[in-house]
Design a protein around this motif. Structure first.
Motif, short mmCIF file in Angstrom:
data_model
loop_
_atom_site.label_atom_id
_atom_site.label_comp_id
_atom_site.label_asym_id
_atom_site.label_seq_id
_atom_site.Cartn_x
_atom_site.Cartn_y
_atom_site.Cartn_z
N ASN A 1 -18.98 -2.02 11.81
CA ASN A 1 -19.75 -3.27 11.81
C ASN A 1 -20.57 -3.34 10.51
O ASN A 1 -21.58 -2.66 10.39
CB ASN A 1 -20.67 -3.30 13.05
N PRO B 1 -26.80 -11.22 11.77
CA PRO B 1 -27.02 -9.84 12.20
C PRO B 1 -28.46 -9.68 12.67
O PRO B 1 -29.33 -10.46 12.25
CB PRO B 1 -26.79 -9.03 10.92
N ASP C 1 -27.29 -4.62 14.97
CA ASP C 1 -26.34 -4.53 13.86
C ASP C 1 -26.77 -3.55 12.77
O ASP C 1 -26.13 -3.47 11.73
CB ASP C 1 -26.12 -5.92 13.25
#
Ligand code: CP3
Length: 371
Positions: A16, A32, A81
């Protein structure tokens, strides 16, 4: 030395990279999100893992520091994130030879702060040659171990305190509301203040570079006390040193044979200087909750700066409706979340927040920026 510097670690591939792409200014599929102080006292598992260990002892133990770093990533799997290494901004004053204790329920305490330029402690700290690689080796070890344990789930953020904020702690000896000592220093001894700020800045550059070498994929500079300065004194005592770090870090990384990483600056409270903060050379500028995102976006203009923030952390003590409304207006204010914005709070998450209320905040950000 050159060989030592180019030694790179092998890490699992990143699954990610949303926060990195956003920080580099790319358009993205959704905003994010990560949370300042996401590892900390509001999590029951934090207290459990910490036990009765001293705070700085946890920072110095790579196994404990990496466990604490991973706790929010595990609890909020798929909703965060980025991770941020469990440490503290005050490890730099410690590396400079100052004693810093963390007093339970009171915060940091320096038994021997810098009192004036002619007190022996000032020259001692200013003239100490700090071996940043050796003194803060435990941080690099914690970063490398954490990168391995993360297994590519999300990027790892490294950080340091800004020179101005660290200087405040070094002269105040801890937290303060009045900033008497800090103001004495800047208005009585500006030259000596600047000498110390420059010294701290050089340490910050080396410290951040070594964090990147150890595995940090993005860095943040926390200027938590920037808001105590006026536009004029911000220009003199904060800006030049923040700019120095932004300018020297990429050069240092290149010299070490390392790729540059996105850089975040968080000049908390310096909202009168937001325009200046956008010119410091950082990719991302963190905003606190006193700034309306719409105004920030106007001030940014067409500069390729990404914002980070900025809901009032206190909304997490409120109802689900308040959380939803706050997220909604934040998402709209920052333009929908398809680029130019990393979601966070406007400052660190506070104790006694219920983890499920943070979870709801994260879910709302995901929901309202994925549309
Ligand atoms: O999860 C993360 O964000 C990473 C860990 C982190 C901590 N401190 C852990 C911590 C980070 C990024 C920091 C930065 C930090 N430390 C800042 C800048 C950010 C900000 O909040 O403005 C500052 C000013 C400090 C100095 C510091 N450390 C203070 C003032 C305190 C006491 C805070 C309080 O609310 O009482 C700390 C302690 C600290 N740092 C804790 C944690 C988890 C709490 C320690 C405990 O009591 O268990």
């Amino acid at each position: 030395k050159g060989q030592f510097y180019t030694m790179a670690h092998e890490f699992p591939p990143l699954k990610n990279d949303l926060v990195l792409r956003t920080a580099w200014g790319q358009n993205v599929e959704r905003a994010p999100v990560w949370i300042m102080r996401q590892a900390g006292r509001y999590l029951p598992e934090y207290h459990e893992a910490k036990g009765n260990r001293d705070f700085f002892e946890c920072c110095r133990d790579p196994e404990v520091a990496s466990t604490l770093t991973l706790q929010p990533i595990e609890r909020f799997a798929g909703l965060l994130d980025a991770s941020i290494i469990f440490s503290d901004i005050l490890v730099i004053p410690q590396a400079m030879g100052m004693t810093v204790e963390m007093v339970d329920k009171k915060g940091p305490h320096f038994p021997d702060p810098l009192k004036s330029p002619d007190d022996g402690q000032y020259s001692k700290v200013l003239n100490k040659s700090v071996d940043v690689a050796v003194e803060l080796d435990y941080v690099y070890k914690a970063i490398t171990l954490t990168r391995k344990k993360l297994d590519g789930r999300v990027p790892l953020i490294g950080f340091c305190g800004a020179p101005w904020t660290l200087f405040c702690y070094m002269v105040e000896g801890g937290g303060t509301k009045l900033f008497i000592e800090s103001k004495k220093w800047i208005y009585k001894y500006p030259r000596e203040t600047c000498a110390m700020l420059q010294k701290i800045s050089e340490i910050c550059v080396e410290y951040l570079a070594l964090q990147v070498q150890a595995g940090a994929q993005m860095i943040q500079v926390f200027d938590s006390w920037a808001g105590e300065l006026s536009p004029v004194t911000f220009k003199k005592f904060s800006e030049p040193y923040l700019a120095y770090i932004a300018q020297k870090l990429p050069a240092k990384l290149a010299e070490m044979g390392l790729d540059v990483v996105p850089m975040i600056v968080f000049p908390k409270g310096a909202n009168q200087s937001l325009d200046a903060a956008c010119n410091l050379g950082y990719n991302v500028v963190g905003l606190d909750w006193l700034v309306d995102p719409v105004d920030a976006v106007k001030i940014r203009g067409d500069r390729k700066i990404v914002f980070q923030g900025n809901a009032d952390p206190g909304v997490l003590y409120g109802s689900k409706e308040s959380i939803s409304e706050t997220v909604k207006s934040m998402v709209e204010g920052f333009g929908g979340g398809k680029g130019g914005w990393i979601a966070n709070l406007g400052h660190g998450i506070t104790p006694f927040v219920k983890p499920d209320d943070l979870k709801f905040y994260l879910e709302e950000i995901k929901r309202l920026t994925s549309k």
